[in-house]
Design an enzyme around this catalytic site. Sequence first.
Site, mmCIF file in Angstrom:
data_model
loop_
_atom_site.group_PDB
_atom_site.id
_atom_site.type_symbol
_atom_site.label_atom_id
_atom_site.label_comp_id
_atom_site.label_asym_id
_atom_site.label_seq_id
_atom_site.Cartn_x
_atom_site.Cartn_y
_atom_site.Cartn_z
ATOM 1 N N GLN A 2 0.245 -9.970 -15.947
ATOM 2 C CA GLN A 2 -0.361 -10.250 -17.178
ATOM 3 C C GLN A 2 0.675 -10.601 -18.343
ATOM 4 O O GLN A 2 1.034 -9.635 -19.094
ATOM 5 C CB GLN A 2 -1.362 -9.202 -17.676
ATOM 6 N N LYS A 19 0.812 -24.138 -6.095
ATOM 7 C CA LYS A 19 -0.418 -23.585 -6.032
ATOM 8 C C LYS A 19 -1.190 -23.456 -7.411
ATOM 9 O O LYS A 19 -0.603 -23.357 -8.411
ATOM 10 C CB LYS A 19 -0.102 -22.133 -5.596
ATOM 11 N N ARG A 55 -4.168 -21.121 -9.257
ATOM 12 C CA ARG A 55 -5.069 -19.935 -9.067
ATOM 13 C C ARG A 55 -6.424 -20.149 -9.552
ATOM 14 O O ARG A 55 -6.463 -20.533 -10.818
ATOM 15 C CB ARG A 55 -4.524 -18.696 -9.727
ATOM 16 N N ASP A 85 7.697 -14.015 -1.028
ATOM 17 C CA ASP A 85 6.946 -13.838 -2.635
ATOM 18 C C ASP A 85 7.459 -12.572 -2.874
ATOM 19 O O ASP A 85 8.177 -11.800 -2.209
ATOM 20 C CB ASP A 85 5.536 -13.931 -2.288
ATOM 21 N N GLY A 88 -4.323 -14.005 -0.847
ATOM 22 C CA GLY A 88 -4.887 -15.437 -0.885
ATOM 23 C C GLY A 88 -3.765 -16.305 -0.908
ATOM 24 O O GLY A 88 -3.902 -17.288 -0.647
ATOM 25 N N THR A 89 -2.726 -15.933 -1.493
ATOM 26 C CA THR A 89 -1.553 -17.098 -1.838
ATOM 27 C C THR A 89 -0.938 -17.137 -0.774
ATOM 28 O O THR A 89 -0.753 -18.370 -0.213
ATOM 29 C CB THR A 89 -0.674 -16.471 -2.904
HETATM 30 C C1 R5P Z 1 1.784 -14.545 -8.143
HETATM 31 O O1 R5P Z 1 2.329 -15.533 -8.761
HETATM 32 C C2 R5P Z 1 2.514 -13.736 -7.389
HETATM 33 O O2 R5P Z 1 3.831 -14.060 -7.199
HETATM 34 C C3 R5P Z 1 1.643 -13.521 -5.911
HETATM 35 O O3 R5P Z 1 2.055 -14.722 -5.276
HETATM 36 C C4 R5P Z 1 0.623 -13.063 -6.303
HETATM 37 O O4 R5P Z 1 0.094 -12.369 -7.064
HETATM 38 C C5 R5P Z 1 -0.266 -12.656 -4.689
HETATM 39 O O5 R5P Z 1 -1.545 -12.494 -5.059
HETATM 40 P P1 R5P Z 1 -2.566 -12.396 -3.851
HETATM 41 O O6 R5P Z 1 -1.953 -12.044 -2.723
HETATM 42 O O7 R5P Z 1 -3.729 -12.065 -4.279
HETATM 43 O O8 R5P Z 1 -2.706 -14.042 -3.718
#
Ligand code: R5P
Length: 311
Positions: A95, A190, A192, A216, A223-224
């Site tokens: 955030q 990506k 969101r 990452d 989900g990402t």
């Molecule tokens: C977002 O930009 C972060 O780097 C992660 O890619 C993200 O927070 C992963 O969240 P989730 O596993 O819920 O997709």
Amino acid sequence: MSLRIVAGSADGALAGAVAAALDTEPVSADLERFPDGELRPSVDGVRGADLYLVQHTGPPVNDHVVELLLLLDACRRAGADRMTAVVPYFGYARQDRRRRSGDAIGIRVMADALTSAGAHRLIVVDPHTVALEAICGIPVEMLTAVPVLARALREKVPSGAVVVAPDLGAVKIAQHHGRLLSSPVAVVRKIRLTGTSVAAEELIGEVHGRPAVIVDDMISTGGTIEAAVQVLLDHGAGPEITVAATHGLFVEAAEQRLGRPPIGRLVVADTIPQRDRPALRLSVCSVAPLLADAIGRLHRDEPLDDLLVHA
Ligand code: R5P
């Protein structure tokens, strides 16, 4: 000034391992819980200390945050001389801007709260944004677990693999992995849609016929990663896909999403403690030596440059 490692309740094992590597015993706080849910921490034996309080702020995020803040205040009032909050996973870092008017900027609120609770310095590992350093009014040491993860990946990843950033925010971390693994880097773009759903839009880079390593800073709902895997399959990557992230939160449907082919293996650090997750082929690498190295150097007033995220 004597060195003291204080263990918050979020992860006593990591704090213990850090203290052991520094040849000291961790100080455990006495945490009294009131029937209405309030917490009253109390700490002894820290007067005049160069104190490092270890507490991640992963799930349950708000409980861990409040405990961290109250513990800092307890340590300050118990006479600690210099206090460093060691927050291996720093919650609320996503955030970092308002998506629409009326949103809070959680990272700023957390940074201000840590400072007002008495922290003189903050140590984090692979924060979601390097802007944390600028947002915080106190010095921030942003360590990186990428070399620790890359060491583990080197044994597991077949040659010819491509490192993949699952979104634009992961490009720096992917480049760092790519350098350490001597692998080319590809990037998924990506968007969101909600807190739990994302859509992968396009792929930049050559992945056809190559094993892939998606990297990452964190995995939350998975989900990402799931969206990136689909794009990689659409572009002929594989057959094997490995996933590595510093912080493994694995909330909601993450285990179902990530516990099936083509994902062969997941590698995470222990910035958040990992319980047994039978659905995942999970390898956990410890950041305790990294944290201990950083704390030892800060205690001796030595530089940390080679341990830090390169912005
Ligand atoms: C977002 O930009 C972060 O780097 C992660 O890619 C993200 O927070 C992963 O969240 P989730 O596993 O819920 O997709």
